[in-house]
Write a protein that holds these residues in place. Structure first.
Motif: not given
Length: 532
Positions: A24, A57, A167, A171, A178-179, A332, A335, A339, A370
């Motif tokens: 990140s 994801t 997280t 993000t 970055t995700v 994961s 994030a 996003n 966010t």
């Protein structure tokens, strides 16, 4: 902290967190992000990144906890949901990726605006944000709370706040780029962690043959009777695909990676890689539930995976890798949720009202969104206790009630040449009201505040069967409104292929893609045959 969780295990977890933070930090030092870079990683995603990211994801704590929990309660049958994903990822790659990737849009609700109208676009955006909060973020935090309470003695609130803050920060700083970069690392780690759990678990049980000997034969029956309360074969065959189409082919949470693909071939091959990886959850997530109940017959449902990890079957160091794998799955998915919500609000709500906004302003709005979502999630954490203890069934049933109307309208929107936008909008509204009403009834019934016999009889309909009825009802309503009532002033001719680029893949590339998808289908059907 349990004595079996050593300093070495703790250091491994800290190392995992350090790597994520370094990724990140490295990403944040790049030049000021544009809207395209912050929400779509500059539309430069290769096939490997897309495939791993789709898988990472999808896989979260509800898979580790929920799939294992359902496996401990009912056996392998819950794996159907994972195998169906393979078919729809292939459909996504062949038929829908060319449409989405070549649309040059940012979000799936934006695509819906092109297909129907702006009002339907806002509806899809609002439904997406709601489902991310309920079926992704809160479910993920509930599942992680179960695990970390068992291992570390943390409360659900403490574990959730720590995970959300870490997280949310990375993000916020790096955006979608970055995700994706962290998900490549996290996807590999969660596969490793799941595989190690199965390896040491089977060693403890005595192998597959010993596992079968210790469990009821029904645990290894993939198709249950039509009267089964959780997984009737009719619901699995006809209801589960409705949920799968929405999740894999009509949800920005997954499709963001297709919008950000470097090329159509990258998008397509990425879906094929994700489809291949979906062969493994049956083994590394469902099987641990069976192993847990074989080793600890007193456990129930979602206690299975935490009990397995907290026990002494994993050697020193391995336990740290496995817990890091679970943490990777949690972070994961969170994030991706943060996003996705940020992108939908910024593109489908803010930019529509402020079309002249600069990239700098839109990225700032995305980051502020966010932050806002992180704060909202922290305030909602106490409500995660409303979630059913049968985690994976709760997740699928909740998604079913939201997905059936969307799938019905979208499938007809692709197939039919004439769809009136007002008819589509009205059909979704009616379908979602019915679906969310069923969801509310389940919540009320869980706390024994529902006494009406008629309402209770509605709850006795299996959620997968209810999904089928809801899908058919929504589709029928749309056809009636569109062709019989002619609801709305003008019928709009929709031929989406005219507004998108043609599939420009070369013949050799198409042949290789056909080979990949053919092998995937053979492997999937083969696995199904073996398990049956």
């Amino acid at each position: 902290m349990p004595q079996s969780f050593t300093i070495i295990d703790s250091l491994i977890i800290l190392l995992y967190l350090a790597i994520v933070i370094l990724i990140s930090f490295y990403n944040s030092k790049k030049k000021d992000p544009t809207v395209e870079s912050y929400f779509l990683a500059r539309r430069d995603l290769g096939w490997f990144a897309i495939g791993i990211s789709l898988f990472a994801t999808n896989i979260s704590s509800e898979h580790f906890i929920g799939l294992a929990g359902s496996g401990a309660s009912r056996g392998l049958v819950v794996g159907h949901f994972e195998l169906f994903a393979i078919f729809f990822l292939i459909i996504l790659g062949w038929f829908l990726a060319p449409i989405y990737r070549n649309s040059n849009l940012f979000t799936f609700p934006e695509f819906i605006g092109k297909l129907f109208d702006q009002r339907t676009r806002r509806l899809f955006g609002s439904l997406s944000i709601f489902t991310y909060l309920v079926t992704k973020i809160l479910v993920t935090l509930f599942a992680s709370g179960i695990l970390f309470n068992k291992i570390f003695g943390w409360s659900i609130f403490v574990s959730a706040v720590v995970i959300v803050l870490i997280t949310g920060i990375y993000t916020l700083v790096g955006g979608f780029d970055t995700v994706i970069r962290t998900q490549i690392f996290q996807g590999i780690l969660l596969l490793l962690g799941g595989g190690l759990t199965v390896y040491f678990g089977l060693n403890e049980v005595g192998g597959i043959s010993a596992l079968k000997a210790k469990l009821p034969a029904d645990f290894f029956v993939m198709f249950k009777d039509i009267s089964d309360p959780d997984f009737p074969w009719t619901g699995i065959i006809f209801g589960a695909p409705i949920i799968a189409f929405w999740y894999w082919c009509a949800d920005h949470y997954m499709l963001q990676r297709i919008f950000g693909a470097r090329s159509l071939n990258d998008a397509r091959n990425g879906t094929f890689l994700a489809a291949f990886l979906k062969l493994f959850p049956m083994i590394i997530f469902v099987l641990p539930g069976l192993i847990a109940v074989a080793l600890f017959p007193e456990i129930r449902g979602d206690e299975a995976y935490p009990q397995l990890i907290a026990s002494g079957i994993l050697p020193i160091g391995i336990k740290g890798v496995v817990v890091s794998g679970v943490l990777a799955a949690i972070m994961s998915s969170l994030a991706a949720s943060f996003n996705s919500i940020s992108a939908i609000y910024t593109i489908d709500f803010y930019r529509v009202k402020n079309p002249d906004s600069s990239d700098r302003t839109l990225v700032l709005v995305g980051r502020m969104t966010t932050i806002f979502i992180v704060v909202v999630v922290i305030t909602l954490i106490p409500f995660v206790r409303l979630i059913s203890s049968q985690l994976f069934i709760f997740l699928q049933s909740t998604q079913a009630y939201v997905s059936a109307p969307i799938t019905a309208v979208l499938v007809l929107g692709f197939i039919l040449k004439e769809i009136n936008a007002k008819s589509a909008f009205a059909s979704i509204i009616v379908g979602e009201i019915i679906g969310l009403s069923r969801f509310l009834l389940e919540v009320l019934n869980q706390y024994s505040v529902l006494n009406n016999k008629f309402l209770i009889s509605i709850l006795q309909i299996n959620y997968l069967h209810f999904t089928i009825f809801l899908f058919v009802g929504t589709a029928s309503l749309l056809l009636i409104l569109n062709y019989v009532v002619r609801y709305g002033e003008n019928v709009t001719v929709k031929n989406y292929l005219n507004i998108l680029e043609a599939d420009a893949s070369g013949s050799s590339t198409v042949k290789m893609n056909l080979l990949y998808s053919g092998l995937l289908l053979i492997l999937t059907i083969g696995l199904w045959t073996v398990l049956m």
